[in-house]
Design an enzyme around this catalytic site. Sequence first.
Site, PDB file in Angstrom:
ATOM      1  CB  SER A  96      -0.973  -0.065   1.177  1.00 19.62           C
ATOM      2  OG  SER A  96      -2.000   0.883   1.053  1.00 19.62           O
ATOM      3  CG  ASN A 120      -2.772  -5.421  -1.630  1.00 17.55           C
ATOM      4  OD1 ASN A 120      -1.966  -6.223  -1.172  1.00 17.55           O
ATOM      5  ND2 ASN A 120      -3.989  -5.765  -2.008  1.00 17.55           N
ATOM      6  CG  HIS A 239      -5.743  -2.773   0.946  1.00 25.33           C
ATOM      7  ND1 HIS A 239      -5.258  -2.334  -0.275  1.00 25.33           N
ATOM      8  CD2 HIS A 239      -5.047  -2.080   1.896  1.00 25.33           C
ATOM      9  CE1 HIS A 239      -4.326  -1.414  -0.067  1.00 25.33           C
ATOM     10  NE2 HIS A 239      -4.171  -1.243   1.237  1.00 25.33           N
TER      11      HIS A 239
END
Length: 264
Positions: A96, A120, A239
């Site tokens: 992320s 992700n 996620h």
Amino acid sequence: MMSRTLHLSDGATVRVIEAGAGAPLLLIHGVGMRAEAWGPQIADLSRRARVIAVDMPGHGGSDGLPCAPRLPDYVNWAARVVSALELGPVAVAGHSMGALIATGLAIDHPALVSRTALLNGVHRRSAEARAAVEARAAEIAAGQAGIEAPLARWFSPEDGAVRETVAGWLRTVPQAGYAAAYRAFAEGDGVYAGRLGEIAGPFLVLTGENDLNSTPDMARAMAGMAPQGRAVVIAGHRHMVNLTAPDAVTQALSAWLDSERIRA
């Protein structure tokens, strides 16, 4: 597995978790998390590599960055981390926000990186998605953001135990570090988006099939821009795929670590 404090050239301190021996692998988590978010990968990959998981600035036991940091400030922080480790070029994997940092590290500091993996990651959000994440950043900065909305996006109903662990990290993340990192995350999807072709070495881009923010289309687009890019989509997951599908993610990371580096 050992936790220690790393001292950077600018006087800042970084908490790291280390395990294993061999070629170095640096793991960078996402906003609101901490080094332990890589727990399954630390346990498995430390059998074959020296794994170093870091607390991001203003998270866990790491000092925050000054002023109002943007993504390049986090990238330069990561470069100082690698230099302080004195391990030479490292394989770097980020999740992320950590994926955005890993991208910038590979592009701006290529001598420090041997190969890159993005889990992700985000890439050129739609206008609607950008508005939503900027609104979330404003709520966090104002101290008005709850944790239920992100947890609902990140997990399926059957992910109960892992979800509660992640909820605990979100509840205890320092507010200032969380707000600063989320602002940089909200603005960061376009910073290096046009330069992915500069990433040398094996380049893995992995996401979950049902991750609505870090979509499979984003993963394929990013992988397609780099000479040695490869996209992997984990079916049925969202996620926090490294925690909800740890074996599949570790298998993909192991294959990436084994990939031969093709030199131009």
